[in-house]
Enzyme design. Structure first.
Site, PDB file in Angstrom:
ATOM      1  N   LYS A 293     -23.756  14.285   8.781  1.00 12.42           N
ATOM      2  CA  LYS A 293     -23.027  15.505   9.116  1.00 12.42           C
ATOM      3  C   LYS A 293     -23.844  16.513   9.929  1.00 12.42           C
ATOM      4  O   LYS A 293     -23.706  17.720   9.748  1.00 12.42           O
ATOM      5  CB  LYS A 293     -22.482  16.152   7.829  1.00 12.42           C
ATOM      6  CG  LYS A 293     -21.429  15.267   7.151  1.00 12.42           C
ATOM      7  CD  LYS A 293     -20.820  15.899   5.945  1.00 12.42           C
ATOM      8  CE  LYS A 293     -19.370  16.269   6.157  1.00 12.42           C
ATOM      9  NZ  LYS A 293     -18.663  16.636   4.947  1.00 12.42           N
TER      10      LYS A 293
ATOM     11  N   ASN B 231     -16.029   8.875 -11.568  1.00 17.92           N
ATOM     12  CA  ASN B 231     -16.464  10.217 -11.141  1.00 17.92           C
ATOM     13  C   ASN B 231     -16.821  10.202  -9.649  1.00 17.92           C
ATOM     14  O   ASN B 231     -16.817  11.229  -8.991  1.00 17.92           O
ATOM     15  CB  ASN B 231     -17.653  10.729 -11.977  1.00 17.92           C
ATOM     16  CG  ASN B 231     -18.781   9.709 -12.133  1.00 17.92           C
ATOM     17  OD1 ASN B 231     -18.620   8.531 -11.847  1.00 17.92           O
ATOM     18  ND2 ASN B 231     -19.911  10.182 -12.603  1.00 17.92           N
TER      19      ASN B 231
ATOM     20  N   THR C  93     -16.383  15.931 -13.940  1.00 13.76           N
ATOM     21  CA  THR C  93     -15.173  15.501 -13.243  1.00 13.76           C
ATOM     22  C   THR C  93     -14.044  15.214 -14.232  1.00 13.76           C
ATOM     23  O   THR C  93     -12.933  14.898 -13.831  1.00 13.76           O
ATOM     24  CB  THR C  93     -15.450  14.219 -12.420  1.00 13.76           C
ATOM     25  OG1 THR C  93     -15.895  13.202 -13.319  1.00 13.76           O
ATOM     26  CG2 THR C  93     -16.512  14.457 -11.364  1.00 13.76           C
TER      27      THR C  93
ATOM     28  N   ASP D 270     -22.082  13.190  -2.641  1.00 13.87           N
ATOM     29  CA  ASP D 270     -21.199  13.588  -1.530  1.00 13.87           C
ATOM     30  C   ASP D 270     -21.930  13.617  -0.185  1.00 13.87           C
ATOM     31  O   ASP D 270     -21.568  14.387   0.702  1.00 13.87           O
ATOM     32  CB  ASP D 270     -20.570  14.970  -1.784  1.00 13.87           C
ATOM     33  CG  ASP D 270     -19.907  15.033  -3.131  1.00 13.87           C
ATOM     34  OD1 ASP D 270     -19.219  14.075  -3.482  1.00 13.87           O
ATOM     35  OD2 ASP D 270     -20.090  16.041  -3.846  1.00 13.87           O
TER      36      ASP D 270
ATOM     37  N   ARG E 242     -24.729   2.772 -29.254  1.00 13.43           N
ATOM     38  CA  ARG E 242     -24.450   1.380 -29.595  1.00 13.43           C
ATOM     39  C   ARG E 242     -23.118   1.193 -30.315  1.00 13.43           C
ATOM     40  O   ARG E 242     -22.952   0.357 -31.183  1.00 13.43           O
ATOM     41  CB  ARG E 242     -25.599   0.788 -30.434  1.00 13.43           C
ATOM     42  CG  ARG E 242     -26.868   0.717 -29.627  1.00 13.43           C
ATOM     43  CD  ARG E 242     -28.094   0.843 -30.433  1.00 13.43           C
ATOM     44  NE  ARG E 242     -28.190   2.125 -31.094  1.00 13.43           N
ATOM     45  CZ  ARG E 242     -29.214   2.505 -31.825  1.00 13.43           C
ATOM     46  NH1 ARG E 242     -30.232   1.704 -32.002  1.00 13.43           N
ATOM     47  NH2 ARG E 242     -29.230   3.692 -32.403  1.00 13.43           N
TER      48      ARG E 242
ATOM     49  N   GLY F 246     -21.945  11.287   1.926  1.00 19.14           N
ATOM     50  CA  GLY F 246     -21.226  10.489   2.934  1.00 19.14           C
ATOM     51  C   GLY F 246     -21.643   9.028   2.890  1.00 19.14           C
ATOM     52  O   GLY F 246     -21.659   8.344   3.904  1.00 19.14           O
ATOM     53  N   LYS F 247     -21.948   8.573   1.665  1.00 20.91           N
ATOM     54  CA  LYS F 247     -22.372   7.167   1.489  1.00 20.91           C
ATOM     55  C   LYS F 247     -21.302   6.211   1.975  1.00 20.91           C
ATOM     56  O   LYS F 247     -21.592   5.180   2.553  1.00 20.91           O
ATOM     57  CB  LYS F 247     -22.645   6.886   0.005  1.00 20.91           C
ATOM     58  CG  LYS F 247     -23.899   7.523  -0.512  1.00 20.91           C
ATOM     59  CD  LYS F 247     -24.097   7.217  -1.984  1.00 20.91           C
ATOM     60  CE  LYS F 247     -23.200   8.015  -2.896  1.00 20.91           C
ATOM     61  NZ  LYS F 247     -23.503   9.416  -3.038  1.00 20.91           N
TER      62      LYS F 247
ATOM     63  N   GLY G 233     -16.274   9.177  -5.650  1.00 18.22           N
ATOM     64  CA  GLY G 233     -15.142   9.051  -4.729  1.00 18.22           C
ATOM     65  C   GLY G 233     -15.701   8.782  -3.355  1.00 18.22           C
ATOM     66  O   GLY G 233     -16.117   9.702  -2.663  1.00 18.22           O
ATOM     67  N   HIS G 234     -15.761   7.503  -2.983  1.00 17.79           N
ATOM     68  CA  HIS G 234     -16.330   7.149  -1.679  1.00 17.79           C
ATOM     69  C   HIS G 234     -15.199   7.003  -0.671  1.00 17.79           C
ATOM     70  O   HIS G 234     -14.404   6.080  -0.752  1.00 17.79           O
ATOM     71  CB  HIS G 234     -17.130   5.849  -1.774  1.00 17.79           C
ATOM     72  CG  HIS G 234     -18.349   5.994  -2.639  1.00 17.79           C
ATOM     73  ND1 HIS G 234     -19.166   4.959  -2.992  1.00 17.79           N
ATOM     74  CD2 HIS G 234     -18.893   7.097  -3.208  1.00 17.79           C
ATOM     75  CE1 HIS G 234     -20.152   5.410  -3.747  1.00 17.79           C
ATOM     76  NE2 HIS G 234     -20.001   6.710  -3.891  1.00 17.79           N
TER      77      HIS G 234
ATOM     78  N   SER H 139     -25.981  10.798  11.670  1.00 21.58           N
ATOM     79  CA  SER H 139     -24.526  10.763  11.813  1.00 21.58           C
ATOM     80  C   SER H 139     -24.061  12.048  12.485  1.00 21.58           C
ATOM     81  O   SER H 139     -24.482  13.145  12.109  1.00 21.58           O
ATOM     82  CB  SER H 139     -23.895  10.608  10.431  1.00 21.58           C
ATOM     83  OG  SER H 139     -22.506  10.698  10.534  1.00 21.58           O
ATOM     84  N   VAL H 140     -23.194  11.893  13.489  1.00 21.45           N
ATOM     85  CA  VAL H 140     -22.751  13.069  14.254  1.00 21.45           C
ATOM     86  C   VAL H 140     -21.231  13.235  14.215  1.00 21.45           C
ATOM     87  O   VAL H 140     -20.646  13.892  15.064  1.00 21.45           O
ATOM     88  CB  VAL H 140     -23.239  13.010  15.725  1.00 21.45           C
ATOM     89  CG1 VAL H 140     -24.747  13.131  15.804  1.00 21.45           C
ATOM     90  CG2 VAL H 140     -22.778  11.722  16.422  1.00 21.45           C
TER      91      VAL H 140
ATOM     92  N   GLN I  21     -23.066   9.293  -6.906  1.00 21.12           N
ATOM     93  CA  GLN I  21     -23.650  10.619  -7.162  1.00 21.12           C
ATOM     94  C   GLN I  21     -24.967  10.760  -6.380  1.00 21.12           C
ATOM     95  O   GLN I  21     -25.082  10.178  -5.321  1.00 21.12           O
ATOM     96  CB  GLN I  21     -23.853  10.870  -8.672  1.00 21.12           C
ATOM     97  CG  GLN I  21     -22.568  11.013  -9.464  1.00 21.12           C
ATOM     98  CD  GLN I  21     -21.945   9.701  -9.849  1.00 21.12           C
ATOM     99  OE1 GLN I  21     -22.618   8.818 -10.318  1.00 21.12           O
ATOM    100  NE2 GLN I  21     -20.655   9.573  -9.642  1.00 21.12           N
TER     101      GLN I  21
ATOM    102  N   ALA J 294     -13.899  14.984  -3.349  1.00 19.34           N
ATOM    103  CA  ALA J 294     -12.992  13.847  -3.120  1.00 19.34           C
ATOM    104  C   ALA J 294     -12.239  13.477  -4.395  1.00 19.34           C
ATOM    105  O   ALA J 294     -11.116  12.994  -4.346  1.00 19.34           O
ATOM    106  CB  ALA J 294     -13.789  12.635  -2.624  1.00 19.34           C
TER     107      ALA J 294
HETATM  108  P1  IMP Z   1     -19.601  13.812 -14.699  1.00 24.30           P
HETATM  109  O1  IMP Z   1     -20.315  12.731 -13.944  1.00 24.30           O
HETATM  110  O2  IMP Z   1     -18.105  13.757 -14.535  1.00 24.30           O
HETATM  111  O3  IMP Z   1     -20.016  13.858 -16.136  1.00 24.30           O
HETATM  112  O4  IMP Z   1     -20.031  15.220 -14.071  1.00 24.30           O
HETATM  113  C1  IMP Z   1     -21.345  15.744 -14.206  1.00 24.30           C
HETATM  114  C2  IMP Z   1     -21.753  16.511 -12.971  1.00 24.30           C
HETATM  115  O5  IMP Z   1     -21.909  15.618 -11.883  1.00 24.30           O
HETATM  116  C3  IMP Z   1     -20.733  17.565 -12.494  1.00 24.30           C
HETATM  117  O6  IMP Z   1     -21.451  18.645 -11.943  1.00 24.30           O
HETATM  118  C4  IMP Z   1     -19.959  16.840 -11.407  1.00 24.30           C
HETATM  119  O7  IMP Z   1     -19.390  17.725 -10.467  1.00 24.30           O
HETATM  120  C5  IMP Z   1     -21.083  16.015 -10.784  1.00 24.30           C
HETATM  121  N1  IMP Z   1     -20.596  14.771 -10.161  1.00 24.30           N
HETATM  122  C6  IMP Z   1     -20.192  13.658 -10.774  1.00 24.30           C
HETATM  123  N2  IMP Z   1     -19.851  12.721  -9.887  1.00 24.30           N
HETATM  124  C7  IMP Z   1     -20.055  13.245  -8.673  1.00 24.30           C
HETATM  125  C8  IMP Z   1     -19.921  12.725  -7.340  1.00 24.30           C
HETATM  126  O8  IMP Z   1     -19.541  11.580  -7.093  1.00 24.30           O
HETATM  127  N3  IMP Z   1     -20.259  13.603  -6.338  1.00 24.30           N
HETATM  128  C9  IMP Z   1     -20.725  14.856  -6.579  1.00 24.30           C
HETATM  129  N4  IMP Z   1     -20.871  15.368  -7.790  1.00 24.30           N
HETATM  130  C10 IMP Z   1     -20.543  14.564  -8.842  1.00 24.30           C
END
Ligand code: IMP
Length: 422
Positions: free
Chosen positions: A332, A41, A132, A16, A146, A18-19, A43-44, A411-412, A225, A300
């Site tokens: 930020k 998982n 997530t 998160d 496997r 801000g990629k 969300g960009h 970034s501002v 992530q 997100a």
């Molecule tokens: P999972 O990837 O859904 O298995 O979640 C494992 C951990 O990674 C949890 O704490 C999620 O909140 C965190 N997580 C997974 N994807 C993101 C992401 O894109 N941004 C921030 N945290 C994430």
């Protein structure tokens, strides 16, 4: 950007960072944008031509004509969510089919993987990871065991393979006494997603990338992530299930280590974390609430409140080492505009011991801070670093000294224009 190299753009804390915004700034320079790990998982959030898109599996180069986007072998993909995401982009007028290639080696997230994700979390009681819920862990476990299904599997005798795996998952769910699910509707959409995916180029993306690099094309590997959520180097077991670090670029795309060029490490001027797990800099007070509010720190993908705190130099230094970060990007910065004092965690302490290096077990450590004066100036209209208040210049210099790494972009604000390159 160097011809014939793969640059990596990575979140280096808890994700998160801000990629999305930075990838958007970077992509025009590159020929290929590739995702190498993770799945829905992520969300960009990207603003494009005034419209907001949340990309989960699709790389952020998708908006540019003539650019190839790759979902690499290290990714996991949910056909129903992919279809939803892709159709939204197609409806907005972006021609995905000519711009997106998916690795036949990427693994499929089944509806029952998502049920298993919930079942495993439920079984953990109060030690939940706080996933997530997108089936990430069970899908990567299956890959390692496997027994998983890969994208290439959908090209032949797929239904048979699907039914066999689903039956195995159902047995596991029975063993776990987990019966609180009904995937009928989800499965229907998922199967539609499989048909939809068959219309895309499902290819040997590592071979394509190898050839492209030989021809001198430039590649941007878009991380998902963050380093502290890496399966090996994060705060295990409170992590995701893939290698989110720069090493994951090699395995997740099939490119050699000597093909890696720059490693851009993205961090926020403060810290956030979603989900459970150690977070020594967490502020459970008004300051934490204030950062959350000003920074709009809500997930997100899941909409959850993000936990907030001051910048953690212990984590930052560790991530820079693990990833070989060559340039830092601070996001930020404007969120801290109104703070009279800004703190920075320089080390952790526990039971009288202290460390400046990331401990094996991050649980129970407390942050030790140094306090710096805040700039109390609106940064959002600034276009040049010469306009920066002295306190911000000092904050930047302090981080650069402590990490021995240059901060090249600041970034501002959320807009593309609010990005200051030094
Ligand atoms: P999972 O990837 O859904 O298995 O979640 C494992 C951990 O990674 C949890 O704490 C999620 O909140 C965190 N997580 C997974 N994807 C993101 C992401 O894109 N941004 C921030 N945290 C994430």
């Amino acid at each position: 950007m160097r011809k014939g190299k793969v640059d990596a753009l990575l979140g280096i804390v808890f994700g998160d960072e801000g990629k999305g915004k930075i990838v958007d700034v970077f992509t025009p320079e590159y020929d290929i944008v590739a995702r190498f790990a993770g799945g829905p998982n992520a969300g960009h959030t990207i603003m494009f031509e005034g419209k907001k898109f949340v990309l989960r599996s699709i790389p952020s180069g998708i908006f540019d004509e003539g650019k190839l986007n790759i979902i690499g072998n290290g990714c996991v993909i949910a056909p129903d969510l992919f279809m939803q995401e892709a159709k939204e982009l197609e409806e907005a007028g972006y021609d995905l089919r000519s711009r997106l290639h998916i690795s036949k080696r990427a693994h499929l997230i089944l509806p029952t993987h998502r049920v298993l994700d919930r079942a495993y979390e439920a079984a953990k009681g109060k030690n939940k990871v706080g996933t997530t819920g997108k089936g990430i862990g069970p899908t990567y476990s299956e890959k390692a065991s496997r027994t998983g299904l890969r994208v290439g599997d959908i090209l032949e005798n797929f239904e048979e393979k699907y039914e066999a795996l689903k039956a195995r998952h159902e047995r596991t769910l029975r063993d776990l006494n987990f019966s609180d699910y009904d995937i009928t509707e989800e499965e229907r959409l998922w199967m539609q997603g499989i048909d939809y995916m068959r219309q895309f180029s499902l290819t040997d993306t590592e071979i394509e990338l190898g050839k492209a690099l030989k021809e001198g094309k430039s590649v941007l590997a878009e991380g998902a992530q963050g380093t502290m959520l890496d399966i090996d180097h994060g705060t295990y077991p409170y992590v995701s299930s893939s290698n989110t670090v720069s090493g994951g670029v090699c395995t997740g795309l099939g490119v050699a280590p000597n093909a890696i060029g720059d490693v851009f490490g993205i961090f926020k001027a403060y810290s956030t974390r979603v989900g459970s797990g150690p977070f020594p800099v967490e502020l459970l007070d008004e300051t934490g609430d204030r950062i959350r509010q000003i920074g709009h720190e809500y997930g997100a993908v899941t909409g959850r409140n993000r936990r907030c705190g001051w910048l953690d130099l212990v984590a930052l230094r560790y991530a820079i080492m693990i990833n070989g970060v060559t340039q830092l990007i601070m996001m930020k910065s404007d969120v801290l505009d109104s703070f009279a004092e800004i703190k920075v965690c320089t080390k952790y302490t526990k039971n009288g011991a202290s460390t400046e290096e990331m401990p094996y077990d991050t649980d129970g450590w407390q942050a030790v801070y140094e306090t710096l004066p805040g700039w109390q100036t609106d940064l959002t209209k600034m276009t040049n670093e010469k306009q920066f208040p002295q306190e911000l210049k000092d904050y930047i210099a302090y981080i650069e000294r402590a990490t021995e790494t240059p901060i090249t972009i600041i970034s501002v604000g959320p807009d593309r224009a609010q990005t200051i390159v030094r």
